[in-house]
Each structure stands twice: as structure tokens, then as C-alpha cells.
Design a protein around this motif. Structure first.
Motif, mmCIF file in Angstrom:
data_model
loop_
_atom_site.group_PDB
_atom_site.id
_atom_site.type_symbol
_atom_site.label_atom_id
_atom_site.label_comp_id
_atom_site.label_asym_id
_atom_site.label_seq_id
_atom_site.Cartn_x
_atom_site.Cartn_y
_atom_site.Cartn_z
ATOM 1 N N ILE A 154 -11.237 1.019 2.554
ATOM 2 C CA ILE A 154 -9.861 0.754 3.002
ATOM 3 C C ILE A 154 -9.864 0.393 4.494
ATOM 4 N N CYS A 200 -1.574 -3.368 5.590
ATOM 5 C CA CYS A 200 -2.071 -2.664 4.418
ATOM 6 C C CYS A 200 -2.907 -3.589 3.522
ATOM 7 N N PRO A 201 -4.136 -3.193 3.219
ATOM 8 C CA PRO A 201 -4.970 -4.036 2.361
ATOM 9 C C PRO A 201 -4.509 -4.068 0.908
ATOM 10 N N ARG A 248 -1.397 -4.546 -0.018
ATOM 11 C CA ARG A 248 -0.140 -5.294 -0.158
ATOM 12 C C ARG A 248 -0.336 -6.722 0.324
ATOM 13 N N ASN A 268 4.557 -3.140 6.382
ATOM 14 C CA ASN A 268 3.256 -2.962 5.732
ATOM 15 C C ASN A 268 2.123 -2.723 6.722
ATOM 16 N N CYS A 328 -0.170 -0.320 8.748
ATOM 17 C CA CYS A 328 -0.610 1.063 8.538
ATOM 18 C C CYS A 328 -0.243 1.917 9.757
ATOM 19 N N ILE A 329 0.420 2.993 9.677
ATOM 20 C CA ILE A 329 0.852 3.637 8.432
ATOM 21 C C ILE A 329 2.158 2.984 7.959
ATOM 22 N N CYS A 330 2.134 2.493 6.736
ATOM 23 C CA CYS A 330 3.241 1.696 6.210
ATOM 24 C C CYS A 330 4.542 2.521 6.057
ATOM 25 N N PHE A 385 4.647 5.139 3.163
ATOM 26 C CA PHE A 385 3.988 6.431 3.385
ATOM 27 C C PHE A 385 4.689 7.222 4.482
ATOM 28 N N CYS A 390 -1.332 8.099 -0.285
ATOM 29 C CA CYS A 390 -0.609 6.858 0.014
ATOM 30 C C CYS A 390 -1.021 5.821 -1.027
ATOM 31 N N HIS A 391 -0.340 4.709 -1.035
ATOM 32 C CA HIS A 391 -0.564 3.661 -2.028
ATOM 33 C C HIS A 391 -2.043 3.249 -2.120
ATOM 34 N N CYS A 392 -2.697 3.112 -0.990
ATOM 35 C CA CYS A 392 -4.121 2.701 -0.952
ATOM 36 C C CYS A 392 -5.082 3.853 -1.192
ATOM 37 N N LEU A 450 -5.869 6.010 1.070
ATOM 38 C CA LEU A 450 -6.604 6.324 2.305
ATOM 39 C C LEU A 450 -6.233 7.723 2.782
ATOM 40 N N TYR A 451 -4.932 8.012 2.749
ATOM 41 C CA TYR A 451 -4.427 9.308 3.223
ATOM 42 C C TYR A 451 -3.905 10.158 2.086
HETATM 43 S S1 SF4 Z 1 -0.722 4.390 4.790
HETATM 44 FE FE1 SF4 Z 1 -2.010 3.874 3.049
HETATM 45 S S2 SF4 Z 1 -0.757 2.553 1.766
HETATM 46 FE FE2 SF4 Z 1 0.159 2.626 3.776
HETATM 47 S S3 SF4 Z 1 -0.700 0.911 4.904
HETATM 48 FE FE3 SF4 Z 1 -1.971 2.651 5.359
HETATM 49 S S4 SF4 Z 1 -3.594 2.562 3.891
HETATM 50 FE FE4 SF4 Z 1 -1.980 1.237 3.085
#
Ligand code: SF4
Length: 66
Positions: A15, A26-27, A29, A36, A38-40, A43, A56-58, A60-61
Motif C-alpha cells: 500500500i 489512495c491507491p 481509488r 482521496n 491519505c488519510i482519506c 477513514f 480502512c478501505h485499503c 493499511l490502517y
Molecule cells: S486511509 Fe486507507 S483507504 Fe484511506 S487513503 Fe489511506 S490507505 Fe487508502
């Protein structure tokens, strides 16, 4: 409430590479819009939601409640 990285270091590395390649967007999206970055926005809202626990969607967190 707290935030930690995914316990899987390979996911974190992948990520992070994706974030770098997309200039901080964000990778996971398609749209390169402010929401978008990060942090989007999604989240950030999940972090503010006392009932939310999870990745989170990816993935990562991870946000935990206690
Ligand atoms: S918080 Fe997670 S979902 Fe949001 S942009 Fe960062 S890596 Fe992507």
C-alpha cells in the motif's frame, strides 16, 4: 481509540508503494481528489465514529476502540 498499521508487513509495504506511486492519493481509488488523499475522508470519518472498528478501505490502517 487508536490506530495501528495492518499487522501484515507485506500489505503495508504494498500500500505504501501504491501511495508513493500515486503521489499520496489512495491507491484503492481511481479519483485523484482531495477526499482521496491519505488519510482519506472515509477513514477520517470512520476514526471519528465511536461505533466503528476495523480496517480502512485499503487495509493499511486498523482502528480499534480501546
Ligand atoms: S486511509 Fe486507507 S483507504 Fe484511506 S487513503 Fe489511506 S490507505 Fe487508502
Amino acid at each position: 481509540m487508536g490506530i495501528r498499521l495492518n499487522e501484515d508487513k507485506e500489505i503495508v509495504a504494498t500500500i505504501r508503494e501504491g501511495l508513493k506511486a500515486k503521489g499520496g492519493y489512495c491507491p484503492c481509488r481511481l479519483q485523484r481528489i482531495e477526499d482521496n488523499k491519505c488519510i482519506c475522508k472515509e477513514f477520517r470519518e470512520q476514526m471519528a465514529d465511536p461505533n466503528f472498528e476495523g480496517y480502512c478501505h485499503c487495509r493499511l490502517y486498523y482502528k480499534f476502540k480501546d
